[in-house]
Structures are given as structure tokens and as C-alpha cells.
Design an enzyme around this catalytic site. Sequence first.
Site, PDB file in Angstrom:
ATOM      1  N   GLU A 135       4.715   3.957   6.561  1.00 47.05           N
ATOM      2  CA  GLU A 135       5.727   4.965   6.919  1.00 47.05           C
ATOM      3  C   GLU A 135       5.957   4.975   8.433  1.00 47.05           C
ATOM      4  OE1 GLU A 135       3.981   8.274   4.802  1.00 47.05           O
ATOM      5  OE2 GLU A 135       4.454   7.255   2.918  1.00 47.05           O
TER       6      GLU A 135
ATOM      7  N   GLU B 228      -2.031  -1.931   1.626  1.00 48.85           N
ATOM      8  CA  GLU B 228      -1.160  -0.948   0.978  1.00 48.85           C
ATOM      9  C   GLU B 228       0.186  -1.591   0.661  1.00 48.85           C
ATOM     10  OE1 GLU B 228      -2.498   3.257   1.649  1.00 48.85           O
ATOM     11  OE2 GLU B 228      -1.103   2.827   3.263  1.00 48.85           O
TER      12      GLU B 228
ATOM     13  N   LYS C  78      -0.769  13.240   4.775  1.00 47.23           N
ATOM     14  CA  LYS C  78       0.598  13.117   5.314  1.00 47.23           C
ATOM     15  C   LYS C  78       1.058  14.480   5.881  1.00 47.23           C
ATOM     16  CE  LYS C  78       1.388   9.247   2.286  1.00 47.23           C
ATOM     17  NZ  LYS C  78       2.342   8.388   1.582  1.00 47.23           N
TER      18      LYS C  78
ATOM     19  N   GLY D  75       3.381   5.989  -3.240  1.00 49.16           N
ATOM     20  CA  GLY D  75       4.142   7.162  -3.655  1.00 49.16           C
ATOM     21  C   GLY D  75       5.124   6.888  -4.775  1.00 49.16           C
TER      22      GLY D  75
ATOM     23  N   ASN E 201      -5.106  10.620   2.741  1.00 53.56           N
ATOM     24  CA  ASN E 201      -4.066  10.769   3.762  1.00 53.56           C
ATOM     25  C   ASN E 201      -3.145  11.897   3.296  1.00 53.56           C
ATOM     26  OD1 ASN E 201      -1.900  10.570   5.479  1.00 53.56           O
ATOM     27  ND2 ASN E 201      -1.262   8.509   4.808  1.00 53.56           N
TER      28      ASN E 201
ATOM     29  N   SER F  24      -0.712   4.533  -4.897  1.00 54.06           N
ATOM     30  CA  SER F  24      -0.792   5.255  -6.173  1.00 54.06           C
ATOM     31  C   SER F  24      -2.158   5.115  -6.837  1.00 54.06           C
ATOM     32  CB  SER F  24       0.335   4.817  -7.121  1.00 54.06           C
ATOM     33  OG  SER F  24       1.600   5.098  -6.537  1.00 54.06           O
TER      34      SER F  24
ATOM     35  N   HIS G  38       0.359   2.672   9.327  1.00 50.22           N
ATOM     36  CA  HIS G  38       0.792   3.035   7.967  1.00 50.22           C
ATOM     37  C   HIS G  38       2.243   2.582   7.795  1.00 50.22           C
ATOM     38  CE1 HIS G  38       1.983   5.412   4.501  1.00 50.22           C
ATOM     39  NE2 HIS G  38       0.697   5.509   4.216  1.00 50.22           N
TER      40      HIS G  38
HETATM   41  C1  PEP Z   1      -0.418   6.158   1.234  1.00 45.83           C
HETATM   42  O1  PEP Z   1       0.584   6.700   1.671  1.00 45.83           O
HETATM   43  O2  PEP Z   1      -1.241   5.656   2.011  1.00 45.83           O
HETATM   44  C2  PEP Z   1      -0.602   6.111  -0.207  1.00 45.83           C
HETATM   45  C3  PEP Z   1      -1.377   5.196  -0.702  1.00 45.83           C
HETATM   46  O3  PEP Z   1       0.087   7.041  -0.951  1.00 45.83           O
HETATM   47  P1  PEP Z   1       0.016   7.220  -2.552  1.00 45.83           P
HETATM   48  O4  PEP Z   1      -1.430   7.253  -2.932  1.00 45.83           O
HETATM   49  O5  PEP Z   1       0.717   8.498  -2.810  1.00 45.83           O
HETATM   50  O6  PEP Z   1       0.706   6.034  -3.130  1.00 45.83           O
END
Ligand code: PEP
Length: 252
Positions: free
Chosen positions: A97, A167, A11, A173, A9, A212, A95
Amino acid sequence: MREILVAGNWKMNGSTAAGEALVDGIIAGVPEGSGFRLLVCPPFPYLASIATKISGSKVSLGAQNVSEHASGAFTGETASAMLKDVGCEYVIVGHSERRAIYGETSEQVAAKFQAAQAAGLIPILCVGETLDEREAGTTQNVIDEQLNAVLNAAGVDVFAAAIIAYEPVWAIGTGKTATPEEAQDVHRHIRARVAERNSDLAEKVQILYGGSMKGDNAPGLLSMPDIDGGLIGGASLKANDFLAIAEAAAQI
Ligand code: PEP
């Protein structure tokens, strides 16, 4: 044996040149082997050019969001059919966000999920708890509410052509990762919830982990019985970082 999906992703990052260089690097380094698939989800303006780049490769294309509406007066929105038209096979819905920053409700996410499937896209439904919710011991309730919104609106059979991504918001992040055991507990719970309605389908549905994920923690996470891949943010922005996770997937 479920296939492993390594999904990036991107973003709101990149440019035409940066996206093309990233995908070139990924294509050049796709590990040998079978049993896994790679997916990139660039920002909307770059979907069409990345679609051309990945044609004939082992990398698939997805979008990061979609409208719940099919067409019409929805300024700034993008319909599922448009994503399909430019070469997307997948779309991320719900997601954290989108839920936290743009106020998307679980009902709206369920409507997006259904709109995506109606157009022939595979939705990747994100679910996950915040740190406060985890510390309050309500992780399973939060996951159930997010999952049930789709199950109640659309039934369980829709998961024959959909993916779920667990998630934990506190791991996105932040550099903090759920341990393989913590993630596995929630993945097992999600699969059990699907199994209550259709046990055959529960065995087949892919459940990705996101939060992460990196080359060094991917082997442990991907070796868990109910973890079928990763949804990756930060580590999907550099070809070598993303490929390190793909390598881990190829070894499973
Ligand atoms: C995400 O935003 O879906 C995500 C998992 O980000 P990150 O890998 O940076 O934690």
C-alpha cells in the site's frame, strides 16, 4: 528451527478504546507453548498506549511505516528513533500500500530499512507481485528487484536483524490466498536469493507470508518449510481471528 512470527498490521483502523480492547483480548488468549512470537502494529497515535498495555506480555510492538530520515524538517514524518523511544521493536517497510498509493520506490524502501536498523529496530521488508505481474510470469523478477534494492544498498548481513514478508498484492485484503505450494515456491526463491550471498544467514532469516491469512488457512501455510509466520491485515483486527492464527503457529 526458526521461530514463527504472527504479526498483525492494523493499518488505519481503530481508536484508543478499540486498540486497547483488541490487545487486551490478544494478551488474554495467547496460546501456551514456545517457538512463536506475536506482534501488533497499530497506527502511530496508539503506539505509546499499546506499548504500556503489552509490557510484560508475549506480544511485541511494531509500527507500519517510518521515515528514511533521522530527524529534521520533514513535516508529518516519524523517525526510527521516535518509534524506538515509544517502545517499538519492529517496523514494516515497503508494504504494497505504501508502494502503490504513496509511490514509495524500492530505493526509498531500502533507505527506510537502513534507517530503521540504524536505530535498533527490526525492519519487516515487504515484497510481492501484482496479479498482472504474476500472470505475466514475472513474479520472481519483481521479488528480485525489491529484494536487491536492499541487498545492493546494505549488503546481505543486514538480514541477520531483519525479516522479509512475501505479500502477493493480489491476495491482500481480497480474500484470495496463495495456496501453500504457491507461497512456498516464492519463499524458497527468496531464501535462495539470500543464500547466494550468505547461506548460513539464509537458513536463519524469517520469511513471513501475508495475504488473507486466516485461522483456517494458517495451518497449511505455516506448515510449509520456508514459511516462518504471517503478516496479517484483516484477521488481526479481531482478537479471536488473530488468536486462531496464533494457535496454528503454536501447533507447528
Ligand atoms: C496486509 O495488508 O499486509 C495483509 C496481508 O492484509 P490481509 O491479511 O487483510 O490480506
